[in-house]
Write an enzyme that holds these catalytic residues in place. Structure first.
Site, PDB file in Angstrom:
ATOM      1  N   HIS A  90     -52.565  16.914  13.512  1.00 56.73           N
ATOM      2  CA  HIS A  90     -52.994  17.951  14.463  1.00 56.73           C
ATOM      3  C   HIS A  90     -52.036  19.137  14.464  1.00 56.73           C
ATOM      4  O   HIS A  90     -50.821  18.979  14.380  1.00 56.73           O
ATOM      5  CB  HIS A  90     -53.227  17.389  15.860  1.00 56.73           C
ATOM      6  CG  HIS A  90     -52.030  16.858  16.589  1.00 56.73           C
ATOM      7  ND1 HIS A  90     -51.237  17.645  17.386  1.00 56.73           N
ATOM      8  CD2 HIS A  90     -51.525  15.604  16.684  1.00 56.73           C
ATOM      9  CE1 HIS A  90     -50.290  16.902  17.948  1.00 56.73           C
ATOM     10  NE2 HIS A  90     -50.436  15.668  17.537  1.00 56.73           N
ATOM     11  N   ASP A  99     -44.013  16.422  17.063  1.00 56.17           N
ATOM     12  CA  ASP A  99     -45.368  16.078  17.488  1.00 56.17           C
ATOM     13  C   ASP A  99     -46.239  17.320  17.549  1.00 56.17           C
ATOM     14  O   ASP A  99     -46.267  18.001  18.571  1.00 56.17           O
ATOM     15  CB  ASP A  99     -45.312  15.389  18.856  1.00 56.17           C
ATOM     16  CG  ASP A  99     -46.654  14.927  19.342  1.00 56.17           C
ATOM     17  OD1 ASP A  99     -47.592  14.853  18.525  1.00 56.17           O
ATOM     18  OD2 ASP A  99     -46.771  14.642  20.546  1.00 56.17           O
ATOM     19  N   GLU A 154     -55.779  18.235  19.715  1.00 55.07           N
ATOM     20  CA  GLU A 154     -55.500  16.801  19.843  1.00 55.07           C
ATOM     21  C   GLU A 154     -54.843  16.494  21.178  1.00 55.07           C
ATOM     22  O   GLU A 154     -55.170  15.501  21.838  1.00 55.07           O
ATOM     23  CB  GLU A 154     -54.606  16.334  18.685  1.00 55.07           C
ATOM     24  CG  GLU A 154     -54.413  14.824  18.591  1.00 55.07           C
ATOM     25  CD  GLU A 154     -53.206  14.274  19.339  1.00 55.07           C
ATOM     26  OE1 GLU A 154     -53.014  13.055  19.336  1.00 55.07           O
ATOM     27  OE2 GLU A 154     -52.459  15.078  19.941  1.00 55.07           O
ATOM     28  N   GLU A 155     -53.912  17.358  21.562  1.00 54.77           N
ATOM     29  CA  GLU A 155     -53.169  17.118  22.800  1.00 54.77           C
ATOM     30  C   GLU A 155     -54.037  17.260  24.052  1.00 54.77           C
ATOM     31  O   GLU A 155     -53.656  16.812  25.125  1.00 54.77           O
ATOM     32  CB  GLU A 155     -51.967  18.071  22.896  1.00 54.77           C
ATOM     33  CG  GLU A 155     -50.942  17.921  21.781  1.00 54.77           C
ATOM     34  CD  GLU A 155     -50.149  16.629  21.849  1.00 54.77           C
ATOM     35  OE1 GLU A 155     -50.460  15.778  22.717  1.00 54.77           O
ATOM     36  OE2 GLU A 155     -49.231  16.458  21.037  1.00 54.77           O
ATOM     37  N   ASP A 174     -49.404  11.268  12.449  1.00 52.60           N
ATOM     38  CA  ASP A 174     -48.987  11.900  13.697  1.00 52.60           C
ATOM     39  C   ASP A 174     -47.583  11.427  14.060  1.00 52.60           C
ATOM     40  O   ASP A 174     -47.373  10.244  14.338  1.00 52.60           O
ATOM     41  CB  ASP A 174     -49.988  11.511  14.800  1.00 52.60           C
ATOM     42  CG  ASP A 174     -49.823  12.344  16.061  1.00 52.60           C
ATOM     43  OD1 ASP A 174     -48.836  13.095  16.158  1.00 52.60           O
ATOM     44  OD2 ASP A 174     -50.686  12.235  16.946  1.00 52.60           O
ATOM     45  N   HIS A 199     -43.178  15.293  23.969  1.00 54.29           N
ATOM     46  CA  HIS A 199     -43.890  16.182  24.900  1.00 54.29           C
ATOM     47  C   HIS A 199     -42.945  16.961  25.811  1.00 54.29           C
ATOM     48  O   HIS A 199     -43.262  17.232  26.965  1.00 54.29           O
ATOM     49  CB  HIS A 199     -44.894  15.386  25.739  1.00 54.29           C
ATOM     50  CG  HIS A 199     -46.119  15.010  24.979  1.00 54.29           C
ATOM     51  ND1 HIS A 199     -47.218  14.426  25.566  1.00 54.29           N
ATOM     52  CD2 HIS A 199     -46.435  15.121  23.660  1.00 54.29           C
ATOM     53  CE1 HIS A 199     -48.152  14.206  24.651  1.00 54.29           C
ATOM     54  NE2 HIS A 199     -47.687  14.624  23.480  1.00 54.29           N
TER      55      HIS A 199
END
Length: 503
Positions: free
Chosen positions: A277, A289, A321-322, A350, A444
């Site tokens: 992604h 990420d 994606e997130e 990922d 994140h």
């Protein structure tokens, strides 16, 4: 999507007075036909993977993430941001620079993005430490605090009859379970609640997403079972609990882009597909990420141009994606049965460079997934073992972009280096690193920068990606034939859809 639209997206960044960094040069001559090149081998393609190239791309990507600082006050590549627009342009222009080796096709689709600027929940004069606003929650009315009594909803709050009359004008307290957070928020909204608090039915805090927006959604928080317990007891004993909720947020529809690149050489009826992604969360730049996965695909695609292939290779860079696997869901949903059948397998990559890494392989069995998933799983295991590396199996539970593929009958699998999971003592002995800490302590978060990358893990996993591509680009001998367009075995409801809880 037409190339002109990619350029139009990039021009939004340029118009803001920002200069996009240059793409890395092509290693392929546009005039050279892939048919005239030597057939790719795993050994050769692995040998072309240089961690210095990966690191150069990572530094480049971080500069793109910084383009969003004007709007978000920090680097990010969340969909809709200048950082993500520039990421799309970087991927597209890099593949385009490789000449006629690939055909690039792109998809523009509508996506929903949200951002919570401020939130605060007060219960009986106290601010619960575990309270957090759900992703894609609307704000409180006029973005002002809403006050009212806390009202306990019956059962799991999945039926309108579960909401008592006195929930109107109140803040609804709802137990997690049975139905999605979005369903609970909408039902509370229909019942007239001014806000909702969903408390965990198990241990720990609760953070998730409301998913597809509804006109009935109301400002919604997650709360731990530990902190909700005393309030539940008070309410059950007939006591009144005062409450106040405040959320300043936006939820808006935007347009974003998937990028697909397919080799012009190889059997187009039998394609090996791999994806990563292109977006990050709003909270940070997402260099691990999933910058690590996206850039690995870009580097493998670049190096593959030196070789010929027997089977077509298709790369996908997914947007959104997130926000809940939006890009990959859209891509697979748009495939005709004929096009679906051409994809022999899908490989998801990922997070390949987590600092406190483990060599994680999705435990994709044929019993629970489309036939061929287990054969792909075993390819990864055999690679790690043949390179004197340990590995561990992790759940194949719908948390990444493989989800839509396996639900539509396409065998799938992948590897990862770890996210927010805690490394055990046994895993520290197997892979090094620190037991008791997350595999990626910056998962994140704002600190997911170039400094967050474990280059040893990234190089190893990128070579494994190259091995997987070369293996299937050469031959599908011994790999199961496709048999169905839908996987009945994998239609069970999951608590996850992408990186966020949905129920």
């Amino acid at each position: 999507m037409r190339p002109s639209l990619i350029l139009a997206l990039a021009s939004q960044v340029v118009a803001a007075g920002i200069q996009l960094p240059l793409v890395l040069p092509s290693t392929s001559s546009p005039a050279e036909s892939s048919a005239s090149k030597a057939l790719v081998t795993s050994e050769a393609l692995q040998g072309d993977i240089d961690v210095k190239n990966l690191l150069e791309r990572a530094n480049h990507l971080y500069e793109l993430a910084k383009l969003s600082e004007g709007e978000y006050s920090h680097p990010t590549r969340v969909i809709g941001s200048k950082g993500h627009i520039a990421t799309i342009d970087y991927i597209y222009s890099t593949i385009a620079s490789l000449g006629d080796y690939y055909t690039i096709t792109n998809q523009t689709f509508d996506a929903v993005v949200g951002n919570v600027f401020e939130s605060r929940l007060v219960l009986d004069g106290q601010v619960p430490k575990s309270a957090s606003a759900m992703s894609l929650t609307p704000p409180t009315y006029k973005k002002q605090p809403e006050s009212g009594p806390l009202v306990l909803v019956e059962n799991d709050g999945c039926e309108q009859v579960d909401y008592p009359a006195n929930v109107h004008g109140s803040i609804a307290l709802i137990r997690r379970g049975t139905c999605t957070f979005g369903d609970k928020s909408a039902l509370a909204g229909k019942a007239g609640a001014v806000a909702a608090v969903i408390y965990n039915s198990g241990e720990g805090s609760l953070s998730g997403t409301l998913g597809v927006p509804s006109q009935y959604h109301i400002a919604t928080f997650g709360l731990s079972s530990e902190e909700s317990g005393p309030y539940i007891e008070q309410l059950k004993s007939g006591k009144t609990v005062s409450a106040s909720a405040y959320i300043d947020s936006i939820v808006e529809k935007i347009e974003t882009v998937n990028i697909i690149a397919q080799t012009n050489g190889g059997d187009s009826e039998n394609c090996v597909m791999l994806g990563a992604h292109s977006d990050s969360v709003a909270e940070g730049p997402g260099i691990n990420d999933d910058g690590s996965g996206s850039l690995t695909l870009l580097e493998v695609a670049t190096q593959l141009t030196k070789y010929g292939v027997n089977n077509c290779v298709r790369f996908g860079w997914w947007a959104g994606e997130e926000e809940g696997l939006l890009g990959s869901d859209y891509y697979v949903a748009m495939l005709s049965q004929e096009e679906n059948a051409k994809i022999r397998l899908f490989m998801d990559y990922d997070m390949l460079a987590s600092p406190n890494y483990a060599n994680q392989v999705y435990d994709a069995t044929n019993e629970a997934n489309p036939t061929g998933s287990q054969e792909l799983r075993d390819l990864y295991i055999e690679y790690y073992l043949s390179n004197d590396q340990n590995y561990t199996l992790i759940p194949f539970d719908g948390r990444s972009d493989y989800d839509a593929f396996i639900k539509h009958g396409i065998p799938g699998g992948g590897i990862a280096a770890g996210a927010e999971g805690v490394k055990t003592k046994e895993e520290a002995e197997m892979f090094g690193g620190t037991a008791g800490e997350w595999f990626d302590p910056c998962y994140h978060q704002l600190c997911d920068t170039v400094d967050n990358l474990n280059l040893k893990a990234w190089e190893l996993n990128s070579k494994l990606v190259a091995h997987s591509v070369a293996s299937f680009a050469t031959s599908f001998k011994g790999f199961p034939e496709r048999s169905t367009m839908q996987s009945e075995a994998h239609m069970a409801v999951s608590n996850w859809h992408g990186p966020k809880l949905v129920m």
